[in-house]
Design a protein around this motif. Structure first.
Motif, PDB file in Angstrom:
ATOM      1  N   ALA A  50       0.838  -1.208   0.000  1.00 37.93           N
ATOM      2  CA  ALA A  50       0.000   0.000   0.000  1.00 37.93           C
ATOM      3  C   ALA A  50       0.868   1.250   0.000  1.00 37.93           C
ATOM      4  N   TYR A  51       1.948   1.228   0.774  1.00 37.67           N
ATOM      5  CA  TYR A  51       2.835   2.395   0.838  1.00 37.67           C
ATOM      6  C   TYR A  51       3.634   2.584  -0.453  1.00 37.67           C
ATOM      7  N   ARG A  52       3.805   1.525  -1.221  1.00 36.21           N
ATOM      8  CA  ARG A  52       4.492   1.690  -2.507  1.00 36.21           C
ATOM      9  C   ARG A  52       3.629   2.492  -3.484  1.00 36.21           C
ATOM     10  N   TYR A  53       2.323   2.394  -3.323  1.00 28.08           N
ATOM     11  CA  TYR A  53       1.416   3.120  -4.216  1.00 28.08           C
ATOM     12  C   TYR A  53       1.048   4.498  -3.679  1.00 28.08           C
ATOM     13  N   PHE A  54       1.038   4.621  -2.354  1.00 24.16           N
ATOM     14  CA  PHE A  54       0.685   5.895  -1.724  1.00 24.16           C
ATOM     15  C   PHE A  54       1.696   6.176  -0.618  1.00 24.16           C
ATOM     16  N   PRO A  55       2.412   7.286  -0.691  1.00 25.99           N
ATOM     17  CA  PRO A  55       3.479   7.557   0.274  1.00 25.99           C
ATOM     18  C   PRO A  55       2.995   7.804   1.697  1.00 25.99           C
ATOM     19  N   ASP A  56       1.710   8.184   1.835  1.00 27.00           N
ATOM     20  CA  ASP A  56       1.185   8.470   3.165  1.00 27.00           C
ATOM     21  C   ASP A  56      -0.336   8.326   3.148  1.00 27.00           C
ATOM     22  N   LEU A  57      -0.918   8.270   4.339  1.00 24.65           N
ATOM     23  CA  LEU A  57      -2.370   8.098   4.460  1.00 24.65           C
ATOM     24  C   LEU A  57      -3.155   9.263   3.858  1.00 24.65           C
ATOM     25  N   PRO A  58      -2.760  10.531   4.094  1.00 18.53           N
ATOM     26  CA  PRO A  58      -3.534  11.637   3.512  1.00 18.53           C
ATOM     27  C   PRO A  58      -3.665  11.565   1.997  1.00 18.53           C
ATOM     28  N   ALA A 109      -8.351  10.614  10.914  1.00 20.50           N
ATOM     29  CA  ALA A 109      -7.053  10.019  10.588  1.00 20.50           C
ATOM     30  C   ALA A 109      -6.183  10.995   9.800  1.00 20.50           C
ATOM     31  N   VAL A 110      -6.793  11.700   8.858  1.00 19.95           N
ATOM     32  CA  VAL A 110      -6.030  12.652   8.048  1.00 19.95           C
ATOM     33  C   VAL A 110      -5.561  13.826   8.900  1.00 19.95           C
ATOM     34  N   THR A 122      -0.927  19.530   2.391  1.00 17.28           N
ATOM     35  CA  THR A 122      -1.436  19.897   1.064  1.00 17.28           C
ATOM     36  C   THR A 122      -2.259  18.779   0.437  1.00 17.28           C
ATOM     37  N   ALA A 123      -2.155  17.566   0.989  1.00 10.79           N
ATOM     38  CA  ALA A 123      -2.941  16.448   0.460  1.00 10.79           C
ATOM     39  C   ALA A 123      -4.378  16.474   0.966  1.00 10.79           C
TER      40      ALA A 123
END
Length: 213
Positions: A50-58, A109-110, A122-123
């Motif tokens: 999941a982190y490979r596709y999205f660098p962070d939760l936001p 969470a965000v 900024t996300a």
């Protein structure tokens, strides 16, 4: 690697990304807390994937929420041709906060993630700003033209109140139930707007026009 193999690998990556976003949307819709481990489990992938596709939760939640909120004009459409900025901001405030409640697990969470990592702020979707701008459109030719700084300050003031942070403060710290918390925020937002609209000379008037009489 053959062209066919490369295409297959690309398609698999897209399917994985789509599955992660879909899992995030489903979790957000439940109102439960949205975390990267929970989303990864729902998508049947590892957290590392999941982190490979999205660098962070936001950034993941931002993509998952894309399209979940209607554009400001559509959100305020039930107001019809109402030009009263006080009524419009009251509607916008309640609309936003009820939407936040429905998605509060993801929103909390965000907020938590961006507090500890301000560089990811900024996300965040920033839904409030579009709603505030659209709600105050009737003031652009009056307060916005005669006192642009006061108009900008009103928008900044409203951004504090028409917000998930204000709602959670009222619920978590002031111990209000959700409906009372929303009502409190709406009262504050309308009071701020009334104070800005009612200038010492009376209601703000369109620039270039003088009062009759």
């Amino acid at each position: 690697m053959t062209a066919q193999a490369g295409t297959g690998r690309t398609n698999q990556k897209q399917r994985t990304r789509t599955a992660i976003v879909a899992a995030a949307r489903e979790l957000i819709a439940t109102g439960a807390e949205a975390t990267m481990p929970a989303i990864a489990r729902a998508a049947l992938v590892s957290e590392a994937t999941a982190y490979r596709y999205f660098p962070d939760l936001p950034s993941l939640i931002s993509e998952a929420l894309a399209g979940a909120w209607p554009p400001p004009a559509e959100a305020l459409a039930p107001l019809g041709d109402c030009a009263d900025p006080v009524e419009r901001i009251a509607f916008a405030c309640e609309f936003l906060l009820r939407g936040v409640l429905a998605r509060q697990g993801a929103v909390r969470a965000v907020i938590a993630a961006t507090i500890t990592r301000p560089d990811t702020a900024t996300a965040r979707p920033g839904i409030r700003f579009g709603l505030i701008d659209h709600a105050l459109l009737p003031l652009e030719g009056t307060l916005g033209a005669t006192d642009p700084e006061a108009f900008a300050q009103l928008k900044r003031d409203l951004a504090v109140v028409v917000s998930a942070e204000a709602l959670f403060t009222l619920i978590d710290l002031c111990r209000l139930d959700p409906d009372d918390a929303i009502a409190s925020a709406v009262r504050t937002a309308t009071a701020l707007t009334k104070a800005a609209v009612l200038t010492p000379e009376g209601p703000a008037r369109p620039a270039g026009r003088r009062p009759l009489g």
